[in-house]
Design a protein around this motif. Structure first.
Motif, mmCIF file in Angstrom:
data_model
loop_
_atom_site.group_PDB
_atom_site.id
_atom_site.type_symbol
_atom_site.label_atom_id
_atom_site.label_comp_id
_atom_site.label_asym_id
_atom_site.label_seq_id
_atom_site.Cartn_x
_atom_site.Cartn_y
_atom_site.Cartn_z
ATOM 1 N N ASP A 9 0.801 -1.221 0.000
ATOM 2 C CA ASP A 9 0.000 0.000 0.000
ATOM 3 C C ASP A 9 0.836 1.274 0.000
ATOM 4 O OD1 ASP A 9 -2.476 -1.493 0.261
ATOM 5 O OD2 ASP A 9 -1.903 -1.845 2.348
ATOM 6 N N GLY A 10 2.158 1.142 0.088
ATOM 7 C CA GLY A 10 3.003 2.324 0.107
ATOM 8 C C GLY A 10 2.924 3.116 1.392
ATOM 9 N N LEU A 11 2.468 2.468 2.479
ATOM 10 C CA LEU A 11 2.360 3.145 3.767
ATOM 11 C C LEU A 11 3.720 3.085 4.463
ATOM 12 C CD1 LEU A 11 0.726 4.523 6.008
ATOM 13 C CD2 LEU A 11 0.007 2.234 6.783
ATOM 14 N N ASN A 12 4.344 4.224 4.651
ATOM 15 C CA ASN A 12 5.653 4.269 5.299
ATOM 16 C C ASN A 12 5.511 3.892 6.769
ATOM 17 O OD1 ASN A 12 6.983 5.411 2.915
ATOM 18 N ND2 ASN A 12 5.792 7.243 3.408
ATOM 19 N N CYS A 13 6.208 2.848 7.182
ATOM 20 C CA CYS A 13 6.067 2.318 8.538
ATOM 21 C C CYS A 13 7.427 2.219 9.215
ATOM 22 C CB CYS A 13 5.435 0.923 8.522
ATOM 23 S SG CYS A 13 3.742 0.851 7.910
ATOM 24 N N VAL A 14 7.544 2.814 10.380
ATOM 25 C CA VAL A 14 8.748 2.692 11.184
ATOM 26 C C VAL A 14 8.411 1.866 12.424
ATOM 27 C CG1 VAL A 14 10.533 3.888 12.508
ATOM 28 C CG2 VAL A 14 9.681 4.870 10.363
ATOM 29 N N VAL A 15 9.154 0.796 12.609
ATOM 30 C CA VAL A 15 8.971 -0.113 13.738
ATOM 31 C C VAL A 15 10.060 0.167 14.764
ATOM 32 C CG1 VAL A 15 9.039 -2.530 14.462
ATOM 33 C CG2 VAL A 15 7.907 -1.900 12.318
ATOM 34 N N LEU A 16 9.664 0.412 15.998
ATOM 35 C CA LEU A 16 10.619 0.673 17.070
ATOM 36 C C LEU A 16 10.601 -0.491 18.058
ATOM 37 C CD1 LEU A 16 9.910 4.449 17.788
ATOM 38 C CD2 LEU A 16 11.618 3.454 16.249
ATOM 39 N N ARG A 17 11.677 -1.266 18.043
ATOM 40 C CA ARG A 17 11.812 -2.360 19.001
ATOM 41 C C ARG A 17 12.409 -1.800 20.283
ATOM 42 N NH1 ARG A 17 14.399 -7.111 15.143
ATOM 43 N NH2 ARG A 17 12.509 -7.474 13.884
ATOM 44 N N THR A 18 11.545 -1.374 21.167
ATOM 45 C CA THR A 18 12.018 -0.763 22.408
ATOM 46 C C THR A 18 12.460 -1.836 23.395
ATOM 47 O OG1 THR A 18 9.792 -0.722 23.364
ATOM 48 C CG2 THR A 18 10.495 1.212 22.122
ATOM 49 N N SER A 19 13.524 -1.531 24.119
ATOM 50 C CA SER A 19 13.900 -2.392 25.232
ATOM 51 C C SER A 19 13.063 -1.992 26.443
ATOM 52 C CB SER A 19 15.405 -2.294 25.504
ATOM 53 O OG SER A 19 15.780 -0.980 25.867
ATOM 54 N N ARG A 20 13.431 -2.433 27.606
ATOM 55 C CA ARG A 20 12.597 -2.220 28.795
ATOM 56 C C ARG A 20 12.496 -0.744 29.175
ATOM 57 N NH1 ARG A 20 13.792 -6.631 33.340
ATOM 58 N NH2 ARG A 20 12.918 -8.425 32.252
ATOM 59 N N PHE A 21 11.287 -0.300 29.516
ATOM 60 C CA PHE A 21 11.150 1.026 30.118
ATOM 61 C C PHE A 21 10.004 1.072 31.130
ATOM 62 C CE2 PHE A 21 8.790 1.276 26.071
ATOM 63 C CZ PHE A 21 7.571 1.808 26.456
ATOM 64 N N PHE A 22 9.512 -0.097 31.549
ATOM 65 C CA PHE A 22 8.422 -0.133 32.532
ATOM 66 C C PHE A 22 8.923 0.409 33.878
ATOM 67 C CE2 PHE A 22 10.319 -4.436 32.397
ATOM 68 C CZ PHE A 22 10.749 -4.568 33.714
ATOM 69 N N PRO A 23 8.031 1.046 34.662
ATOM 70 C CA PRO A 23 8.450 1.628 35.936
ATOM 71 C C PRO A 23 8.369 0.668 37.116
ATOM 72 C CG PRO A 23 6.207 2.260 35.490
ATOM 73 C CD PRO A 23 6.662 1.438 34.296
ATOM 74 N N GLU A 24 7.581 -0.384 36.979
ATOM 75 C CA GLU A 24 7.335 -1.269 38.115
ATOM 76 C C GLU A 24 8.479 -2.263 38.310
ATOM 77 O OE1 GLU A 24 4.709 -3.146 34.792
ATOM 78 O OE2 GLU A 24 5.725 -1.253 35.212
ATOM 79 N N GLU A 25 8.332 -3.112 39.325
ATOM 80 C CA GLU A 25 9.313 -4.155 39.572
ATOM 81 C C GLU A 25 9.298 -5.163 38.420
ATOM 82 O OE1 GLU A 25 11.362 -4.102 42.000
ATOM 83 O OE2 GLU A 25 10.455 -2.941 43.629
#
Length: 320
Positions: free
Chosen positions: A160-176
């Protein structure tokens, strides 16, 4: 730009929605739970709802941060992960393509890169992980569905020509951490900034930049994590004697840690290399392990959030 932000009540949304508005964007927040930045309560799995939001709000771009996550495995069946993480992503991609959008940002996870063998850390060296690592063999339904969603983004770009950027984030949760409690939460988060964590503020900044750069990138997937101080050549020593490697890079770190009552990791089994995001996307996290040490030296508050009482809004809003 009129942006649909899914997962707007979650931890990332708390940082990303205000950042988008501060940069001149109009934000419509969609989440299953209410929140300060959520305008529409509902699920991305509901295609009729998605279509209605696009039509009523004049949506021009999507940042898709809403998902079921790894801790949800204990609370939800596999089908729910497929409905939300896969079907929900497809609903948004199809709606965006139909609306003629030129950009779509998808929040993925480094977790999908961790096979059971990598998680077991049985080898003689730390595993160096970058975007060329593979084969990708996710060890649970969370990783499987996020990988499938990434591939749907790739197809939306190809077909479809939809420009897509995928961000593989590492951990950033605040809890234990939901599985490891050997160290205090703050100590563990500080250690993880060496090789597998970023702050929520940096994650938000990465999404804003991905939104801006998507039309020139086309399709790509990036690891987003605090820059590691380590080199690939140190992987064997990291596995065998991580404190020695850390001390070599940060000579006063051990003294600062002792004053805080903290401990270094004895062994590091994996390292995320976010260098490609810096080279191609132009993004580098502002906060890493060096900033933690700067805070300890100066007696300032730690530069990351730690909240043992944090509960996902969708669970907090669920009936007892």
């Amino acid at each position: 730009m009129r942006i649909l932000l899914t997962g707007s009540s979650g931890w990332l949304g708390r940082f990303l929605a205000p950042l988008l508005r501060a940069n001149g964007h109009s934000v419509t927040g969609l989440d299953v739970a209410p929140g300060a930045d959520t305008d529409v309560i509902g699920s991305v799995a509901d295609r009729a709802l998605v279509d209605r939001v696009f039509a009523e709000r004049g949506i021009e771009a999507v940042i898709h941060g809403g998902a079921l996550h790894k801790p949800d495995i204990a609370r939800y069946p596999a089908q729910a992960f497929i409905d939300v993480n896969v079907t929900g992503t497809l609903n948004l991609l199809e709606a965006a393509a139909k609306a003629g959008h030129d950009r779509f940002v998808f929040t993925s996870t480094t977790s999908l890169m961790i096979s059971q063998a990598i998680r077991d850390e049985a080898g003689d060296a730390a595993v160096w992980l970058d975007e060329a690592s593979g084969p990708l063999e996710p060890r649970n339904i969370y990783g499987v569905t996020k990988l499938a969603a990434e591939q749907l983004c790739r197809l939306a770009w190809l077909n479809d020509g939809l420009n897509c950027v995928v961000l593989r984030t590492s951990r950033f949760f605040p809890e234990e951490d939901d599985t490891h409690r050997a160290l205090s939460g703050e100590n563990m988060k500080a250690n993880e900034l060496l090789h597998r964590r970023l702050t929520a503020g940096d994650a938000a900044r990465a999404h804003l930049l991905a939104l801006e750069k998507a039309p020139e990138i086309g399709f790509d997937a990036f690891i987003v994590s605090a820059p590691t101080p380590f080199a690939r050549s140190e992987c064997a020593e990291l596995k065998r004697d991580a404190p020695a490697v850390i001390a070599r890079h940060f000579p006063d770190a051990l003294e600062l840690y002792h004053a805080k009552g903290w401990e270094f990791p004895r062994s590091i089994g994996r390292v995320y290399d976010a260098g490609r995001a810096e080279r191609r996307l132009g993004f580098r996290c502002e906060t890493g392990f060096a900033e933690v040490l700067d805070a300890l030296r100066a007696g300032r508050p730690l530069p990351f959030a730690h909240d043992p009482a944090y509960i996902s809004p969708k669970e907090d809003a669920a009936p007892a």
